[in-house]
Design a protein around this motif. Structure first.
Motif, PDB file in Angstrom:
ATOM      1  N   PRO A 178       0.839  -1.215   0.000  1.00 11.98           N
ATOM      2  CA  PRO A 178       0.000   0.000   0.000  1.00 11.98           C
ATOM      3  C   PRO A 178       0.871   1.261   0.000  1.00 11.98           C
ATOM      4  O   PRO A 178       0.948   2.004   0.990  1.00 11.98           O
ATOM      5  N   LEU A 179       1.551   1.503  -1.113  1.00 13.98           N
ATOM      6  CA  LEU A 179       2.437   2.658  -1.241  1.00 13.98           C
ATOM      7  C   LEU A 179       1.658   3.849  -1.776  1.00 13.98           C
ATOM      8  O   LEU A 179       0.654   3.700  -2.474  1.00 13.98           O
ATOM      9  N   SER A 180       2.142   5.039  -1.491  1.00 13.30           N
ATOM     10  CA  SER A 180       1.516   6.217  -2.084  1.00 13.30           C
ATOM     11  C   SER A 180       2.079   6.501  -3.470  1.00 13.30           C
ATOM     12  O   SER A 180       1.422   7.160  -4.287  1.00 13.30           O
ATOM     13  N   ARG A 181       3.292   5.964  -3.760  1.00 13.24           N
ATOM     14  CA  ARG A 181       3.864   6.148  -5.094  1.00 13.24           C
ATOM     15  C   ARG A 181       4.884   5.040  -5.357  1.00 13.24           C
ATOM     16  O   ARG A 181       5.715   4.742  -4.501  1.00 13.24           O
ATOM     17  N   LEU A 182       4.792   4.448  -6.526  1.00 13.76           N
ATOM     18  CA  LEU A 182       5.782   3.473  -6.975  1.00 13.76           C
ATOM     19  C   LEU A 182       6.142   3.812  -8.407  1.00 13.76           C
ATOM     20  O   LEU A 182       5.267   3.923  -9.269  1.00 13.76           O
ATOM     21  N   GLU A 183       7.422   3.961  -8.673  1.00 13.40           N
ATOM     22  CA  GLU A 183       7.885   4.386  -9.989  1.00 13.40           C
ATOM     23  C   GLU A 183       9.035   3.494 -10.442  1.00 13.40           C
ATOM     24  O   GLU A 183       9.973   3.228  -9.676  1.00 13.40           O
ATOM     25  N   ALA A 184       8.952   3.003 -11.672  1.00 12.98           N
ATOM     26  CA  ALA A 184      10.037   2.247 -12.293  1.00 12.98           C
ATOM     27  C   ALA A 184      10.812   3.203 -13.190  1.00 12.98           C
ATOM     28  O   ALA A 184      10.231   3.868 -14.055  1.00 12.98           O
ATOM     29  N   VAL A 185      12.117   3.270 -13.000  1.00  9.83           N
ATOM     30  CA  VAL A 185      12.951   4.255 -13.687  1.00  9.83           C
ATOM     31  C   VAL A 185      14.006   3.532 -14.525  1.00  9.83           C
ATOM     32  O   VAL A 185      14.735   2.668 -14.021  1.00  9.83           O
ATOM     33  N   ASP A 186      14.082   3.902 -15.811  1.00 11.36           N
ATOM     34  CA  ASP A 186      15.071   3.272 -16.680  1.00 11.36           C
ATOM     35  C   ASP A 186      15.308   4.176 -17.890  1.00 11.36           C
ATOM     36  O   ASP A 186      14.398   4.906 -18.318  1.00 11.36           O
ATOM     37  N   SER A 187      16.522   4.123 -18.436  1.00 10.52           N
ATOM     38  CA  SER A 187      16.848   4.929 -19.610  1.00 10.52           C
ATOM     39  C   SER A 187      16.460   4.238 -20.908  1.00 10.52           C
ATOM     40  O   SER A 187      16.480   4.852 -21.972  1.00 10.52           O
ATOM     41  N   ASP A 188      16.108   2.957 -20.848  1.00 10.31           N
ATOM     42  CA  ASP A 188      15.747   2.182 -22.032  1.00 10.31           C
ATOM     43  C   ASP A 188      14.240   2.250 -22.245  1.00 10.31           C
ATOM     44  O   ASP A 188      13.470   1.739 -21.421  1.00 10.31           O
ATOM     45  N   PRO A 189      13.784   2.835 -23.355  1.00 11.13           N
ATOM     46  CA  PRO A 189      12.331   2.958 -23.572  1.00 11.13           C
ATOM     47  C   PRO A 189      11.630   1.610 -23.695  1.00 11.13           C
ATOM     48  O   PRO A 189      10.423   1.515 -23.451  1.00 11.13           O
ATOM     49  N   VAL A 190      12.366   0.548 -24.058  1.00 13.33           N
ATOM     50  CA  VAL A 190      11.749  -0.776 -24.143  1.00 13.33           C
ATOM     51  C   VAL A 190      11.220  -1.215 -22.774  1.00 13.33           C
ATOM     52  O   VAL A 190      10.208  -1.911 -22.662  1.00 13.33           O
ATOM     53  N   ARG A 191      11.896  -0.782 -21.719  1.00 19.13           N
ATOM     54  CA  ARG A 191      11.493  -1.178 -20.368  1.00 19.13           C
ATOM     55  C   ARG A 191      10.155  -0.548 -19.957  1.00 19.13           C
ATOM     56  O   ARG A 191       9.529  -0.994 -18.991  1.00 19.13           O
ATOM     57  N   ALA A 192       9.739   0.474 -20.677  1.00 20.84           N
ATOM     58  CA  ALA A 192       8.433   1.083 -20.382  1.00 20.84           C
ATOM     59  C   ALA A 192       7.319   0.064 -20.591  1.00 20.84           C
ATOM     60  O   ALA A 192       6.319   0.060 -19.859  1.00 20.84           O
ATOM     61  N   GLY A 193       7.469  -0.802 -21.592  1.00 18.42           N
ATOM     62  CA  GLY A 193       6.463  -1.820 -21.842  1.00 18.42           C
ATOM     63  C   GLY A 193       6.377  -2.826 -20.711  1.00 18.42           C
ATOM     64  O   GLY A 193       5.282  -3.303 -20.376  1.00 18.42           O
ATOM     65  N   ILE A 194       7.512  -3.140 -20.107  1.00 20.11           N
ATOM     66  CA  ILE A 194       7.506  -4.063 -18.968  1.00 20.11           C
ATOM     67  C   ILE A 194       6.805  -3.421 -17.783  1.00 20.11           C
ATOM     68  O   ILE A 194       5.985  -4.051 -17.111  1.00 20.11           O
TER      69      ILE A 194
END
Length: 334
Positions: free
Chosen positions: A176-192
């Motif tokens: 139960p987080l107020s914010r969770l963010e996945a950060v990466d420089s590879d745009p392919v990882r956005a799909g994951i």
């Protein structure tokens, strides 16, 4: 009760690293399983890009070679060595309660093997064999969460969305987080990240003032960004493995003034906050149970045949095969 008999047909084929960027399949004789042991026929094994690429290219640092040894490794670094630790198969002979069961084992790439039955963890019925390969990565993520201890309402970032980072983010979805963010420089990882239903951001757009930041990019730039986006008195949990590369850490500027913490997390031992109440076996069983979540399928990569593994290892080291966890398929697997 384990069966005993002749060994004429009890053979196996295993993958060995024989030198930098060189490997081969070797035949070997197996002994019949004894009391308390099991014979496993492999369905799938998984390739862990970070450590296995270091092994394949002969770049395991001598001073940590002992720490990098896998549970059932044969040979020694740099070569020849039989290495790997993500294997799922079916018990062909062994204790009655395991015969016919699909199991996970920390074993190298080999089509059949004999191990102590205690080293096998049954795969829950709701977890497909391919997905069960992710147990090692999920176990690493569990250990990191035990180390960090996220709390309700926390603001959390995962920097680096490779296999370990994505597994950690997938686990954090349950909190139960107020914010969770996945950060990466590879745009392919956005799909994951999208498949995991986790917000994605490029490093320059990452949200600041995090309570906890998990770092898994294995890059100095990623680590530096973690120290920038974590809030005052916040924790950065380092999950990256850098091999023998020198890693500059920006501990100047406001690192001390903001009382930041940088802590290593490594799966070799149970994280200290749980070490006296959980075993490694219990942690691995927990990882397998959590893999009933189909969202983890987004972490599985392409599939190749075991017979092609010497060539596949070269392609994986070159980065020409897509996906986070490459799947190696053995004869008889679907």
């Amino acid at each position: 009760m384990a069966q005993t008999g002749g060994t004429d047909d009890l053979t196996a084929t295993a993958y060995w690293t024989t030198g930098p960027c060189r490997g081969e399949l070797r035949r070997e004789q197996l002994r019949p399983p004894g009391e308390g042991e099991a014979l496993v026929r492999t369905l799938y094994s998984g390739h862990s890009r970070g450590t296995e690429n270091l092994v394949h290219t002969g770049r395991v640092p001598a001073r940590v070679a002992g720490l990098m040894e896998a549970p059932h490794q044969e040979g020694s670094f740099p070569a020849p060595v039989k290495y790997g630790y993500l294997s799922v198969g079916v018990v062909e002979q062994g204790p009655a309660e395991l015969e016919g069961r699909t199991v996970f084992c920390l074993y190298p790439h080999q089509d059949r093997y004999v191990v102590p039955a205690a080293d096998l963890v049954p795969v829950p019925d709701g977890v497909p064999p391919r997905r069960a390969l992710l147990a090692g990565a999920v176990e690493t993520g569990i250990n990191a969460l035990w180390e960090a201890g996220p709390r309700i309402g926390d603001r959390v970032a995962v920097v680096g969305c490779g296999l370990i980072g994505a597994s950690t983010a997938a686990l954090l979805r349950r909190f139960p987080l107020s914010r969770l963010e996945a950060v990466d420089s590879d745009p392919v990882r956005a799909g994951i990240a999208e498949a995991l239903q986790v917000r994605f951001a490029f490093p320059e757009d990452a949200s600041a003032d995090c309570d906890i930041v998990f770092h898994a990019s294995a890059s100095p730039a990623g680590l530096a960004r973690c120290l920038e986006i974590v809030g005052d008195d916040g924790d950065v949990i380092e999950l990256s493995w850098y091999g023998e590369d020198a890693v500059p850490v920006p501990l100047g500027a406001d690192f001390h003034a903001r009382r930041l913490s940088l802590k290593a997390a490594q799966v070799g031992q149970v994280a200290l906050p749980r070490r006296h109440r959980r075993t490694c076996g219990e942690r691995l069983a927990l990882a397998l149970s959590l893999l009933e979540d189909p969202a983890f399928d987004a972490l599985l990569g392409a599939v190749s045949d075991f017979s092609d593994l010497p060539q596949t290892m070269d392609r994986l080291a070159e980065g020409s095969l897509p996906g986070l966890c490459h799947v190696i398929r053995y004869p008889g697997a679907q």
